[in-house]
Write a protein that holds these residues in place. Structure first.
Motif, PDB file in Angstrom:
ATOM      1  N   MET A  79       0.819  -1.193   0.000  1.00  0.00           N
ATOM      2  CA  MET A  79       0.000   0.000   0.000  1.00  0.00           C
ATOM      3  C   MET A  79       0.867   1.264   0.000  1.00  0.00           C
ATOM      4  SD  MET A  79      -3.353   0.943   2.131  1.00  0.00           S
ATOM      5  CE  MET A  79      -3.117   2.063   3.465  1.00  0.00           C
ATOM      6  N   GLU A  80       2.081   1.190   0.542  1.00  0.00           N
ATOM      7  CA  GLU A  80       2.944   2.376   0.579  1.00  0.00           C
ATOM      8  C   GLU A  80       3.228   2.916  -0.805  1.00  0.00           C
ATOM      9  OE1 GLU A  80       6.381   1.227   2.788  1.00  0.00           O
ATOM     10  OE2 GLU A  80       5.355   1.443   4.704  1.00  0.00           O
ATOM     11  N   LEU A  81       3.650   2.039  -1.695  1.00  0.00           N
ATOM     12  CA  LEU A  81       3.958   2.474  -3.056  1.00  0.00           C
ATOM     13  C   LEU A  81       2.698   2.988  -3.750  1.00  0.00           C
ATOM     14  CD1 LEU A  81       6.077   2.873  -5.197  1.00  0.00           C
ATOM     15  CD2 LEU A  81       5.725   0.514  -5.924  1.00  0.00           C
ATOM     16  N   ASP A  82       1.557   2.376  -3.472  1.00  0.00           N
ATOM     17  CA  ASP A  82       0.294   2.836  -4.057  1.00  0.00           C
ATOM     18  C   ASP A  82      -0.009   4.278  -3.645  1.00  0.00           C
ATOM     19  OD1 ASP A  82      -0.154   0.344  -5.248  1.00  0.00           O
ATOM     20  OD2 ASP A  82      -1.317  -0.382  -3.537  1.00  0.00           O
ATOM     21  N   ILE A  83       0.210   4.589  -2.386  1.00  0.00           N
ATOM     22  CA  ILE A  83      -0.036   5.953  -1.900  1.00  0.00           C
ATOM     23  C   ILE A  83       0.916   6.935  -2.562  1.00  0.00           C
ATOM     24  CG2 ILE A  83       0.128   7.462   0.125  1.00  0.00           C
ATOM     25  CD1 ILE A  83      -1.028   5.132   1.771  1.00  0.00           C
ATOM     26  N   VAL A  84       2.183   6.579  -2.648  1.00  0.00           N
ATOM     27  CA  VAL A  84       3.177   7.457  -3.273  1.00  0.00           C
ATOM     28  C   VAL A  84       2.842   7.693  -4.740  1.00  0.00           C
ATOM     29  CG1 VAL A  84       5.615   7.614  -3.959  1.00  0.00           C
ATOM     30  CG2 VAL A  84       5.012   6.887  -1.635  1.00  0.00           C
ATOM     31  N   GLU A  85       2.496   6.627  -5.457  1.00  0.00           N
ATOM     32  CA  GLU A  85       2.153   6.774  -6.874  1.00  0.00           C
ATOM     33  C   GLU A  85       0.881   7.595  -7.052  1.00  0.00           C
ATOM     34  OE1 GLU A  85       2.063   2.737  -8.257  1.00  0.00           O
ATOM     35  OE2 GLU A  85       4.221   2.709  -8.624  1.00  0.00           O
ATOM     36  N   PHE A  86      -0.122   7.346  -6.226  1.00  0.00           N
ATOM     37  CA  PHE A  86      -1.368   8.108  -6.281  1.00  0.00           C
ATOM     38  C   PHE A  86      -1.083   9.592  -6.043  1.00  0.00           C
ATOM     39  CE2 PHE A  86      -4.835  10.107  -3.963  1.00  0.00           C
ATOM     40  CZ  PHE A  86      -5.910   9.900  -4.811  1.00  0.00           C
ATOM     41  N   ALA A  87      -0.304   9.886  -5.022  1.00  0.00           N
ATOM     42  CA  ALA A  87       0.010  11.274  -4.689  1.00  0.00           C
ATOM     43  C   ALA A  87       0.739  11.963  -5.838  1.00  0.00           C
ATOM     44  CB  ALA A  87       0.850  11.334  -3.417  1.00  0.00           C
ATOM     45  N   SER A  88       1.676  11.268  -6.465  1.00  0.00           N
ATOM     46  CA  SER A  88       2.425  11.893  -7.560  1.00  0.00           C
ATOM     47  C   SER A  88       1.540  12.109  -8.787  1.00  0.00           C
ATOM     48  CB  SER A  88       3.667  11.075  -7.905  1.00  0.00           C
ATOM     49  OG  SER A  88       3.332   9.825  -8.445  1.00  0.00           O
ATOM     50  N   GLU A  89       0.579  11.224  -9.010  1.00  0.00           N
ATOM     51  CA  GLU A  89      -0.344  11.401 -10.137  1.00  0.00           C
ATOM     52  C   GLU A  89      -1.227  12.634  -9.940  1.00  0.00           C
ATOM     53  OE1 GLU A  89      -2.619   7.805 -10.586  1.00  0.00           O
ATOM     54  OE2 GLU A  89      -0.817   6.604 -10.881  1.00  0.00           O
ATOM     55  N   TRP A  90      -1.665  12.868  -8.710  1.00  0.00           N
ATOM     56  CA  TRP A  90      -2.584  13.968  -8.425  1.00  0.00           C
ATOM     57  C   TRP A  90      -1.887  15.261  -8.028  1.00  0.00           C
ATOM     58  CZ3 TRP A  90      -7.447  14.459  -9.727  1.00  0.00           C
ATOM     59  CH2 TRP A  90      -8.151  13.310 -10.079  1.00  0.00           C
ATOM     60  N   ALA A  91      -0.586  15.227  -7.779  1.00  0.00           N
ATOM     61  CA  ALA A  91       0.150  16.416  -7.325  1.00  0.00           C
ATOM     62  C   ALA A  91      -0.023  17.625  -8.242  1.00  0.00           C
ATOM     63  CB  ALA A  91       1.624  16.089  -7.137  1.00  0.00           C
ATOM     64  N   PRO A  92       0.043  17.455  -9.573  1.00  0.00           N
ATOM     65  CA  PRO A  92      -0.106  18.634 -10.441  1.00  0.00           C
ATOM     66  C   PRO A  92      -1.465  19.331 -10.319  1.00  0.00           C
ATOM     67  CG  PRO A  92       0.812  16.789 -11.677  1.00  0.00           C
ATOM     68  CD  PRO A  92       0.366  16.253 -10.341  1.00  0.00           C
ATOM     69  N   TYR A  93      -2.436  18.614  -9.767  1.00  0.00           N
ATOM     70  CA  TYR A  93      -3.789  19.151  -9.624  1.00  0.00           C
ATOM     71  C   TYR A  93      -4.105  19.556  -8.185  1.00  0.00           C
ATOM     72  CZ  TYR A  93      -3.730  16.560 -13.946  1.00  0.00           C
ATOM     73  OH  TYR A  93      -3.374  16.071 -15.181  1.00  0.00           O
ATOM     74  N   GLY A  94      -3.098  19.546  -7.335  1.00  0.00           N
ATOM     75  CA  GLY A  94      -3.290  19.924  -5.939  1.00  0.00           C
ATOM     76  C   GLY A  94      -3.755  18.790  -5.054  1.00  0.00           C
ATOM     77  N   GLU A 142      -5.147  11.798   7.918  1.00  0.00           N
ATOM     78  CA  GLU A 142      -4.420  10.527   7.998  1.00  0.00           C
ATOM     79  C   GLU A 142      -3.607  10.293   6.722  1.00  0.00           C
ATOM     80  OE1 GLU A 142      -7.411   7.791  10.690  1.00  0.00           O
ATOM     81  OE2 GLU A 142      -7.892   8.125   8.573  1.00  0.00           O
ATOM     82  N   TYR A 143      -4.235  10.557   5.592  1.00  0.00           N
ATOM     83  CA  TYR A 143      -3.561  10.373   4.301  1.00  0.00           C
ATOM     84  C   TYR A 143      -2.314  11.239   4.210  1.00  0.00           C
ATOM     85  CZ  TYR A 143      -2.678  11.073  -0.682  1.00  0.00           C
ATOM     86  OH  TYR A 143      -2.083  11.190  -1.912  1.00  0.00           O
ATOM     87  N   HIS A 144      -2.425  12.509   4.563  1.00  0.00           N
ATOM     88  CA  HIS A 144      -1.274  13.406   4.447  1.00  0.00           C
ATOM     89  C   HIS A 144      -0.209  13.121   5.499  1.00  0.00           C
ATOM     90  CE1 HIS A 144      -2.684  15.699   1.080  1.00  0.00           C
ATOM     91  NE2 HIS A 144      -3.885  15.708   1.627  1.00  0.00           N
ATOM     92  N   ARG A 145      -0.602  12.681   6.657  1.00  0.00           N
ATOM     93  CA  ARG A 145       0.395  12.258   7.652  1.00  0.00           C
ATOM     94  C   ARG A 145       1.184  11.065   7.128  1.00  0.00           C
ATOM     95  NH1 ARG A 145      -2.274  12.464  13.677  1.00  0.00           N
ATOM     96  NH2 ARG A 145      -2.246  14.717  13.866  1.00  0.00           N
ATOM     97  N   ARG A 146       0.456  10.091   6.603  1.00  0.00           N
ATOM     98  CA  ARG A 146       1.129   8.896   6.087  1.00  0.00           C
ATOM     99  C   ARG A 146       2.001   9.248   4.890  1.00  0.00           C
ATOM    100  NH1 ARG A 146      -1.903   3.283   5.517  1.00  0.00           N
ATOM    101  NH2 ARG A 146      -2.196   3.826   7.691  1.00  0.00           N
ATOM    102  N   LEU A 147       1.477  10.048   3.971  1.00  0.00           N
ATOM    103  CA  LEU A 147       2.252  10.459   2.806  1.00  0.00           C
ATOM    104  C   LEU A 147       3.507  11.210   3.236  1.00  0.00           C
ATOM    105  CD1 LEU A 147       2.676  10.786  -0.228  1.00  0.00           C
ATOM    106  CD2 LEU A 147       1.161  12.790  -0.132  1.00  0.00           C
ATOM    107  N   ASN A 148       3.378  12.080   4.207  1.00  0.00           N
ATOM    108  CA  ASN A 148       4.530  12.838   4.687  1.00  0.00           C
ATOM    109  C   ASN A 148       5.616  11.900   5.215  1.00  0.00           C
ATOM    110  OD1 ASN A 148       5.638  15.451   4.996  1.00  0.00           O
ATOM    111  ND2 ASN A 148       5.221  15.377   7.181  1.00  0.00           N
ATOM    112  N   ARG A 149       5.230  10.846   5.905  1.00  0.00           N
ATOM    113  CA  ARG A 149       6.208   9.854   6.370  1.00  0.00           C
ATOM    114  C   ARG A 149       6.794   9.084   5.200  1.00  0.00           C
ATOM    115  NH1 ARG A 149       2.422   8.964  10.692  1.00  0.00           N
ATOM    116  NH2 ARG A 149       1.538   7.239   9.524  1.00  0.00           N
ATOM    117  N   LEU A 150       5.948   8.708   4.239  1.00  0.00           N
ATOM    118  CA  LEU A 150       6.411   7.904   3.111  1.00  0.00           C
ATOM    119  C   LEU A 150       7.386   8.658   2.213  1.00  0.00           C
ATOM    120  CD1 LEU A 150       3.099   6.125   2.090  1.00  0.00           C
ATOM    121  CD2 LEU A 150       5.089   5.113   3.213  1.00  0.00           C
ATOM    122  N   ILE A 151       7.243   9.955   2.136  1.00  0.00           N
ATOM    123  CA  ILE A 151       8.126  10.755   1.286  1.00  0.00           C
ATOM    124  C   ILE A 151       9.586  10.556   1.689  1.00  0.00           C
ATOM    125  CG2 ILE A 151       8.799  13.127   0.690  1.00  0.00           C
ATOM    126  CD1 ILE A 151       5.796  13.826   0.848  1.00  0.00           C
TER     127      ILE A 151
END
Length: 75
Positions: free
Chosen positions: A1-16, A32-41
Motif C-alpha cells: 500500500m505504501e507504493l500505491d499511496i506514493v504513486e497516487f500522490a504523484s499522479e494527483w500532485a499537479p492538480y493539488g 491521515e492520508y497526508h500524515r502517512r504520505l509525509n512519512r512515506l516521502i
C-alpha cells in the motif's frame, strides 16, 4: 500500500491532490492520508519520485496538515 499511496500522490500532485479519492482508495481521512504520505516521502517507497516531486508533495502535506491544526507532526 505504501507504493500505491506514493504513486497516487504523484499522479494527483499537479492538480493539488485529491483527498476525496484518497479516502475512497485507501480509507484514510485527509489528515491521515497526508500524515502517512509525509512519512512515506522520506522512505524507500519514495525512491521512484524526482526531487521536484518530493518537494511538491512535502509542500502539499505541509499545507494540508497545517490547515488541520496538527502542525504536520504525526503522533
Amino acid at each position: 500500500m505504501e507504493l500505491d499511496i506514493v504513486e497516487f500522490a504523484s499522479e494527483w500532485a499537479p492538480y493539488g491532490g485529491n483527498d476525496a479519492e484518497a479516502f475512497v482508495r485507501f480509507g484514510l481521512t485527509p489528515e491521515e492520508y497526508h500524515r502517512r504520505l509525509n512519512r512515506l516521502i522520506g522512505s524507500r517507497a519514495a525512491r521512484v519520485l524526482t526531487h521536484s516531486m518530493v518537494a511538491t508533495l512535502r509542500e502539499q502535506c505541509r499545507q494540508r496538515l497545517g490547515a488541520s491544526g496538527s502542525g504536520g507532526r504525526a503522533g
